[in-house]
Scaffold this active site. Structure first.
Site, PDB file in Angstrom:
ATOM      1  N   HIS A  21       0.817-114.222  -4.432  1.00 15.55           N
ATOM      2  CA  HIS A  21      -0.463-113.524  -4.330  1.00 15.55           C
ATOM      3  C   HIS A  21      -0.672-112.542  -5.492  1.00 15.55           C
ATOM      4  O   HIS A  21      -1.786-112.088  -5.725  1.00 15.55           O
ATOM      5  CB  HIS A  21      -0.494-112.761  -3.001  1.00 15.55           C
ATOM      6  CG  HIS A  21      -1.816-112.775  -2.287  1.00 15.55           C
ATOM      7  ND1 HIS A  21      -2.831-113.683  -2.561  1.00 15.55           N
ATOM      8  CD2 HIS A  21      -2.300-111.987  -1.285  1.00 15.55           C
ATOM      9  CE1 HIS A  21      -3.863-113.449  -1.755  1.00 15.55           C
ATOM     10  NE2 HIS A  21      -3.569-112.417  -0.982  1.00 15.55           N
ATOM     11  N   ASN A  75      -6.882-106.631   0.091  1.00 13.87           N
ATOM     12  CA  ASN A  75      -8.125-106.685   0.872  1.00 13.87           C
ATOM     13  C   ASN A  75      -9.021-105.468   0.636  1.00 13.87           C
ATOM     14  O   ASN A  75     -10.108-105.386   1.201  1.00 13.87           O
ATOM     15  CB  ASN A  75      -7.829-106.869   2.366  1.00 13.87           C
ATOM     16  CG  ASN A  75      -7.021-105.724   2.947  1.00 13.87           C
ATOM     17  OD1 ASN A  75      -6.514-104.872   2.220  1.00 13.87           O
ATOM     18  ND2 ASN A  75      -6.893-105.717   4.259  1.00 13.87           N
ATOM     19  N   ASP A 100      -4.872-115.706  -7.632  1.00  6.62           N
ATOM     20  CA  ASP A 100      -4.147-116.888  -7.188  1.00  6.62           C
ATOM     21  C   ASP A 100      -5.100-117.825  -6.460  1.00  6.62           C
ATOM     22  O   ASP A 100      -6.046-117.374  -5.823  1.00  6.62           O
ATOM     23  CB  ASP A 100      -2.984-116.489  -6.270  1.00  6.62           C
ATOM     24  CG  ASP A 100      -3.459-115.678  -5.063  1.00  6.62           C
ATOM     25  OD1 ASP A 100      -4.082-114.617  -5.262  1.00  6.62           O
ATOM     26  OD2 ASP A 100      -3.224-116.118  -3.916  1.00  6.62           O
ATOM     27  N   ASN A 121      -8.904-112.720   0.382  1.00  7.22           N
ATOM     28  CA  ASN A 121      -9.362-111.395   0.794  1.00  7.22           C
ATOM     29  C   ASN A 121      -9.725-110.486  -0.376  1.00  7.22           C
ATOM     30  O   ASN A 121     -10.597-109.628  -0.248  1.00  7.22           O
ATOM     31  CB  ASN A 121      -8.306-110.721   1.677  1.00  7.22           C
ATOM     32  CG  ASN A 121      -8.200-111.386   3.032  1.00  7.22           C
ATOM     33  OD1 ASN A 121      -9.159-111.956   3.533  1.00  7.22           O
ATOM     34  ND2 ASN A 121      -7.024-111.341   3.626  1.00  7.22           N
TER      35      ASN A 121
END
Length: 196
Positions: A21, A75, A100, A121
């Protein structure tokens, strides 16, 4: 000419640093390294640096840019991105978000403007904060999770040993893609990058 804002997405802290991520943040760090710059804390809840991208005609410095990594969790990326855009007076059409991408094979880099967030997110937060999806994206392929592994678990795992070796090629490719994106228009950059 307005500067560019290049934002690499990731989660803060050493425990997340090697996660799939965080590949966007890895690209941003490499971009800063190439420009011999260090990402420093900014009041917009991000680490950033002002750089020049590549070289323009006649050997002159390329376009100016701010490269940044939000210091918030993924997020909540939208707040820092909006604050950086406001601080540096950068319009949405000069924002490039590096992230990603599960729907692209590991090792591939793809460019696009706008579109959906695909459950990401960080992108969802940026779109909500800016009120538009119409910004450029450098999508760094991490592939789908194996078997029945949950996507959320997969992105928060570190790259495996084989993938880590490939990062030596993947991260520079993504930085090269950013350079092409600012030097050419999107379709021309896509023609080159999507053929790699």
């Amino acid at each position: 000419m307005d500067p560019w804002l290049i934002v690499g997405l990731g989660n803060p802290g050493t425990s997340y640093a090697g996660n799939r991520h965080n590949v966007g943040a890895m690209v941003a760090e490499l971009l800063a390294d190439r420009a011999e710059a260090t990402l420093k804390a900014h009041k917009a809840r991000a680490r950033g640096a002002q750089i020049r991208l590549g070289t323009a005609g006649g050997g002159l410095p390329g376009p100016s840019a701010v490269v940044a990594v939000p210091s918030t969790y993924m997020n909540e990326s939208g707040g820092p991105v909006a604050a950086l855009m406001s601080f540096f007076k950068i319009p949405p059409e000069r924002l490039i978000v590096v992230h990603d991408e599960l729907d692209i094979d590991f090792g591939a880099v793809r460019l696009k403007r706008g579109g959906g967030e695909g459950g990401h997110n960080g992108l969802r937060s940026i779109t909500k904060s800016l009120g538009t999806k119409d910004y450029l994206r450098v999508r760094v392929g991490i592939g789908r999770p194996p078997g029945r592994m949950d996507a959320a678990s997969y992105v928060l795992k570190d790259f495996n040993a084989t993938e880590r070796k490939e990062l030596d090629f993947l991260l520079p490719s993504a930085v090269d893609a950013i350079d092409l994106l600012v030097q050419k228009d999107l379709p021309d950059a896509q023609n080159v990058v999507h053929a790699w």
